[in-house]
Design a protein around this motif. Structure first.
Motif, PDB file in Angstrom:
ATOM      1  N   GLN A 109       0.828  -1.202   0.000  1.00  0.00           N
ATOM      2  CA  GLN A 109       0.000   0.000   0.000  1.00  0.00           C
ATOM      3  C   GLN A 109       0.863   1.252   0.000  1.00  0.00           C
ATOM      4  N   ALA A 110       2.003   1.215   0.656  1.00  0.00           N
ATOM      5  CA  ALA A 110       2.864   2.387   0.750  1.00  0.00           C
ATOM      6  C   ALA A 110       3.333   2.854  -0.628  1.00  0.00           C
ATOM      7  N   GLN A 111       3.417   1.957  -1.612  1.00  0.00           N
ATOM      8  CA  GLN A 111       3.838   2.340  -2.948  1.00  0.00           C
ATOM      9  C   GLN A 111       2.880   3.341  -3.579  1.00  0.00           C
ATOM     10  N   TYR A 112       1.634   3.271  -3.219  1.00  0.00           N
ATOM     11  CA  TYR A 112       0.627   4.100  -3.879  1.00  0.00           C
ATOM     12  C   TYR A 112       0.329   5.395  -3.137  1.00  0.00           C
ATOM     13  N   ASN A 113       0.861   5.576  -1.958  1.00  0.00           N
ATOM     14  CA  ASN A 113       0.503   6.740  -1.158  1.00  0.00           C
ATOM     15  C   ASN A 113       1.078   8.050  -1.680  1.00  0.00           C
ATOM     16  N   THR A 114       2.183   8.017  -2.427  1.00  0.00           N
ATOM     17  CA  THR A 114       2.799   9.255  -2.868  1.00  0.00           C
ATOM     18  C   THR A 114       2.147   9.836  -4.109  1.00  0.00           C
ATOM     19  N   GLY A 115       1.466   9.022  -4.902  1.00  0.00           N
ATOM     20  CA  GLY A 115       0.795   9.514  -6.099  1.00  0.00           C
ATOM     21  C   GLY A 115      -0.698   9.635  -5.855  1.00  0.00           C
ATOM     22  N   THR A 116      -1.374  10.219  -6.816  1.00  0.00           N
ATOM     23  CA  THR A 116      -2.820  10.369  -6.678  1.00  0.00           C
ATOM     24  C   THR A 116      -3.570   9.354  -7.531  1.00  0.00           C
ATOM     25  N   GLY A 117      -2.841   8.494  -8.208  1.00  0.00           N
ATOM     26  CA  GLY A 117      -3.454   7.559  -9.150  1.00  0.00           C
ATOM     27  C   GLY A 117      -3.298   8.104 -10.548  1.00  0.00           C
ATOM     28  N   SER A 118      -2.988   7.243 -11.488  1.00  0.00           N
ATOM     29  CA  SER A 118      -2.744   7.690 -12.851  1.00  0.00           C
ATOM     30  C   SER A 118      -4.004   8.247 -13.499  1.00  0.00           C
ATOM     31  N   ASN A 119      -3.796   9.226 -14.331  1.00  0.00           N
ATOM     32  CA  ASN A 119      -4.851   9.852 -15.113  1.00  0.00           C
ATOM     33  C   ASN A 119      -5.455   8.790 -16.039  1.00  0.00           C
ATOM     34  N   PRO A 120      -6.766   8.584 -16.020  1.00  0.00           N
ATOM     35  CA  PRO A 120      -7.366   7.554 -16.866  1.00  0.00           C
ATOM     36  C   PRO A 120      -7.398   7.936 -18.348  1.00  0.00           C
ATOM     37  N   SER A 121      -7.196   9.198 -18.664  1.00  0.00           N
ATOM     38  CA  SER A 121      -7.213   9.648 -20.057  1.00  0.00           C
ATOM     39  C   SER A 121      -5.795   9.658 -20.610  1.00  0.00           C
ATOM     40  N   SER A 122      -5.592   8.988 -21.729  1.00  0.00           N
ATOM     41  CA  SER A 122      -4.250   8.929 -22.291  1.00  0.00           C
ATOM     42  C   SER A 122      -4.301   9.031 -23.816  1.00  0.00           C
ATOM     43  N   HIS A 123      -3.124   9.205 -24.406  1.00  0.00           N
ATOM     44  CA  HIS A 123      -2.995   9.290 -25.853  1.00  0.00           C
ATOM     45  C   HIS A 123      -1.693   8.630 -26.275  1.00  0.00           C
ATOM     46  N   THR A 124      -1.622   8.231 -27.534  1.00  0.00           N
ATOM     47  CA  THR A 124      -0.377   7.664 -28.048  1.00  0.00           C
ATOM     48  C   THR A 124       0.372   8.739 -28.820  1.00  0.00           C
ATOM     49  N   THR A 125       1.679   8.631 -28.791  1.00  0.00           N
ATOM     50  CA  THR A 125       2.538   9.557 -29.501  1.00  0.00           C
ATOM     51  C   THR A 125       3.358   8.757 -30.503  1.00  0.00           C
ATOM     52  N   SER A 126       3.445   9.232 -31.719  1.00  0.00           N
ATOM     53  CA  SER A 126       4.230   8.546 -32.747  1.00  0.00           C
ATOM     54  C   SER A 126       5.719   8.692 -32.452  1.00  0.00           C
ATOM     55  N   GLY A 127       6.501   7.777 -32.978  1.00  0.00           N
ATOM     56  CA  GLY A 127       7.943   7.895 -32.841  1.00  0.00           C
ATOM     57  C   GLY A 127       8.451   9.111 -33.606  1.00  0.00           C
ATOM     58  N   TYR A 128       9.563   9.661 -33.162  1.00  0.00           N
ATOM     59  CA  TYR A 128      10.125  10.831 -33.835  1.00  0.00           C
ATOM     60  C   TYR A 128      11.630  10.876 -33.609  1.00  0.00           C
ATOM     61  N   THR A 129      12.312  11.706 -34.390  1.00  0.00           N
ATOM     62  CA  THR A 129      13.754  11.877 -34.248  1.00  0.00           C
ATOM     63  C   THR A 129      14.029  13.259 -33.671  1.00  0.00           C
ATOM     64  N   ARG A 130      14.783  13.304 -32.581  1.00  0.00           N
ATOM     65  CA  ARG A 130      15.158  14.583 -31.959  1.00  0.00           C
ATOM     66  C   ARG A 130      16.179  15.305 -32.834  1.00  0.00           C
ATOM     67  N   SER A 131      16.384  16.588 -32.554  1.00  0.00           N
ATOM     68  CA  SER A 131      17.350  17.373 -33.334  1.00  0.00           C
ATOM     69  C   SER A 131      18.771  16.844 -33.153  1.00  0.00           C
ATOM     70  N   THR A 132      19.002  16.088 -32.084  1.00  0.00           N
ATOM     71  CA  THR A 132      20.325  15.506 -31.839  1.00  0.00           C
ATOM     72  C   THR A 132      20.530  14.215 -32.624  1.00  0.00           C
ATOM     73  N   GLY A 133      19.458  13.751 -33.326  1.00  0.00           N
ATOM     74  CA  GLY A 133      19.547  12.532 -34.107  1.00  0.00           C
ATOM     75  C   GLY A 133      19.077  11.291 -33.368  1.00  0.00           C
ATOM     76  N   THR A 134      18.701  11.420 -32.102  1.00  0.00           N
ATOM     77  CA  THR A 134      18.225  10.285 -31.314  1.00  0.00           C
ATOM     78  C   THR A 134      16.776   9.983 -31.674  1.00  0.00           C
TER      79      THR A 134
END
Length: 82
Positions: free
Chosen positions: A19-44
């Protein structure tokens, strides 16, 4: 009877630790989205990922300490800045 009390004591102690693992957060946001892969300006290259939708707080993001990310099975470790 003694075995039963011993088992109950073990489960109570283990349950408290879990139970102690969950006390520091408020619970994850149930609304989410996916993000496409991308290349950073550093090439990563950044792999595609799922993130919680923006809502003005970091306390319910997957990466925030105490919250669970169901997409990859990890717990967040970051301390929220706001």
């Amino acid at each position: 009877m003694i075995r039963l009390l011993t088992l109950l004591g073990i489960f109570a102690a283990g349950g408290g630790a879990a139970q102690a693992q969950y006390n520091t957060g408020t619970g994850s946001n149930p609304s989410s989205h996916t993000t496409s892969g991308y290349t950073r300006s550093t090439g990563t290259y950044v792999q595609p990922y799922t993130a919680t939708n923006p809502n003005g707080t970091q306390r319910d993001n997957y990466g925030t300490s105490g919250n669970y990310n169901p997409n990859n099975g990890t717990f967040g470790t970051r301390t929220p800045r706001y």
